[in-house]
Write an enzyme that holds these catalytic residues in place. Structure first.
Site, short mmCIF file in Angstrom:
data_model
loop_
_atom_site.label_atom_id
_atom_site.label_comp_id
_atom_site.label_asym_id
_atom_site.label_seq_id
_atom_site.Cartn_x
_atom_site.Cartn_y
_atom_site.Cartn_z
N HIS A 185 0.56 -1.60 -0.25
CA HIS A 185 -0.26 -0.08 -0.19
C HIS A 185 0.82 0.93 -0.10
O HIS A 185 0.67 2.49 -0.54
CB HIS A 185 -0.91 -0.24 0.94
N CYS A 477 -3.91 -7.06 -14.49
CA CYS A 477 -4.41 -6.06 -13.07
C CYS A 477 -2.47 -6.11 -12.14
O CYS A 477 -3.86 -6.04 -11.17
CB CYS A 477 -5.52 -7.41 -12.98
#
Length: 546
Positions: A185, A477
């Site tokens: 993240h 993706c």
């Protein structure tokens, strides 16, 4: 100065004083036993509610992806399963409330880590919630990013989404973490904010005398100094302006879509202007379930995620579970090497009825929402497996069937696989870890999982070439798609869509619009010819800046 190296995940060079992010609170003791277990257990829910309220207040001050991250973390703090389990630890084992929260949360985090991949990356979120609730119970300041009074370089062991969601880029010069990897993240958000970042810097917290740092997010170099270092912020890119249409400067379409795994993710993606969803992870519907969710339960859950994308393309990935992603109702037993075992589509070969029920639910949710739904399977290795899946998808009344390419064998058989399905999507995170035999969650191996590795790019080129020759779409993706510089390379290699975290959508869309496809193809050729990730980046920058 002492020089350390890690993996550069967000471009730019910055320097200034360091600010350290506090480590988690020490492990709470299991004694003394509470004199009134019922009263002690009753302390947990108000503490969790207080943490959630604090996070909701922070969420109210921001927008977009940061808002969704904080709201998701707040919802996690109020998770009735977590609270109930902690309360039971107090009443049945006479544990203090803080210790009960610690053990209950660790159980959830362990299950997520065992799940691997995207789910394993969420274990850090659970630990963050755990520490916030424990701090509330103790009446102390929770660990996390300190209140910054001047522009600083943040040093941390790792950062939870709630730590980074509302960072002020005017005060944070750069991010440096000892753990984490290219798909973390921290990497995604740093790129979205335009802040240089380097992860997996072993030993960066072992220099307590360091008061200044110089950070190079391109090379991965971090220099620590026990002397003052002048404040220099990275050159900020101009505010991203993107018209919401994914295409190159000469009009070649490259869809910019989002990865989602929850209602909050879907809302954030829609707000960011994503043209659709390139990866809808459906595991959220199954996690923690003792029994397989019924078709109507699944249908309602999927509909909530699909609803923001009525009239737009959404690619739904079927259940990615198995021995390394334990679900109670599957009862897969033990395997000597779960990462190479029965997982993903392989589960369905022995249990096709589980897949068929999920496909029925997806078809129903597609009809309810109006989204243009395609379905793809994870962990496909051969053309025969792809054809078997496509037949079941069409039997369920869904018009488009595809597969993920995340196993090297599938990349090598891309032409045959594409002949059996309507599209493929490259999961670069898993493909990299299998190509390099390097666990993507292992910080010590983060350099091998760098999406700029030429060996990985050469496999992507092979898949892209097969897609062009057969006239079928090839998506990406994995988190590689969220790097604006790499996005153009992927387009040049043949990717027709790029799917990423919502925070990266505008920057990637704007980056694609800067150059014609021919230039991106030249950049791709330069990256393929490079000897290592650093040289690949430099070669691509040279092409795109001349």
């Amino acid at each position: 100065m002492s020089r350390l190296t890690g993996v550069g995940v967000s471009s730019g060079r910055a320097s200034g004083p360091v600010a350290r992010v506090a480590d988690p609170l020490p492990e709470p003791p299991a004694t003394p036993a509470p004199t009134d277990p019922s009263a002690e257990a009753a302390r947990i829910r108000p503490a969790a509610d207080a943490v959630a309220e604090q996070l909701f207040q922070r969420a109210a001050r921001v927008e977009g992806d940061a808002k969704a991250v904080l709201e998701t973390t707040a919802a996690m703090a109020m998770d009735p399963a977590l609270i109930s389990q902690a309360e039971q630890q107090v009443t049945t084992r006479s544990l203090p409330a803080a210790r009960a929260v610690f053990e209950a949360a660790n159980g959830f985090a362990d299950a997520l880590r065992a799940a691997g991949g995207y789910m394993a990356e969420r274990a850090r979120d659970v630990q963050d919630v755990r520490d916030r609730i424990i701090a509330e119970l103790h009446g102390v300041t929770p660990p996390g990013v300190p209140e910054l009074e001047r522009p600083s370089v943040l040093l941390a062991r790792d950062l939870a989404p709630a730590d980074t969601a509302d960072l002020d880029p005017a005060l944070v010069l750069a991010l440096v973490t000892e753990e984490g990897g290219p798909t973390s993240h921290t990497a995604i958000l740093a790129r979205a904010l335009g802040i240089p970042a380097v992860v997996a810097v072993r030993g960066v917290l072992g220099s307590p005398d360091a008061i200044g740092a110089v950070v190079d997010g391109d090379s991965g170099a971090v220099e620590l100094s026990d002397q003052d270092v002048p404040v220099r912020a990275a050159e900020r890119a101009e505010a991203v302006e993107w018209n919401g249409v994914g295409e190159t400067a000469d009009g070649e379409p490259v869809k910019v879509v989002a990865n989602v795994g929850s209602n909050a993710d879907a809302s954030a993606a829609a707000a960011a202007g994503a043209q659709g969803v390139g990866l809808f992870r459906t595991e959220f519907c199954y996690l923690g379930a003792d029994d397989e969710p019924g078709v109507e339960t699944q249908r309602a859950a999927y509909h909530e995620v699909l609803a923001p994308f009525a009239g737009k393309p959404v690619v739904v990935r079927t259940l990615d579970a198995g021995a390394d992603k334990p679900l109670a109702f599957l009862d897969m037993g033990d395997e000597p090497n779960p990462a190479l075992g029965v997982r993903g589509l392989r589960v369905a070969f022995d249990r096709p009825e589980v897949l068929d029920r999920q496909l029925t639910a997806i078809a129903g949710a597609a009809a309810d929402s109006g989204a243009e739904v395609s379905v793809m399977a994870p962990m496909v290795a051969t053309a025969a497996e792809a054809a078997w899946f496509a037949e079941r998808v069409r039997a369920a009344g869904l018009p488009r069937a595809g597969v993920m390419i995340e196993i090297p064998a599938a990349a090598l058989s891309a032409r045959e696989i594409l002949a059996a399905v309507d599209f493929v999507s490259i999961g670069t995170n898993d493909l990299a870890q299998y190509v390099f035999a390097a666990d993507r969650m292992a910080g010590a191996l983060a350099e091998l999982n760098d999406p700029w590795q030429p060996a990985l790019l050469r496999l992507i080129e092979m898949i892209g070439r097969a897609g062009r020759e057969l006239g079928k779409p090839v998506g990406v993706c994995g988190e590689a798609a969220s790097d604006p510089l790499l996005a153009g390379v992927l387009a040049g290699l043949g990717a027709t869509s790029l799917s990423m975290a919502a925070a990266a959508v505008p920057a990637v869309g704007a980056a694609l619009a800067k150059h014609p496809m021919a230039t991106f193809q030249k950049a791709a050729e330069a990256a393929l010819a490079a000897a290592d990730p650093a040289k690949a980046r430099e070669a691509v920058k040279s092409v795109l800046t001349h």
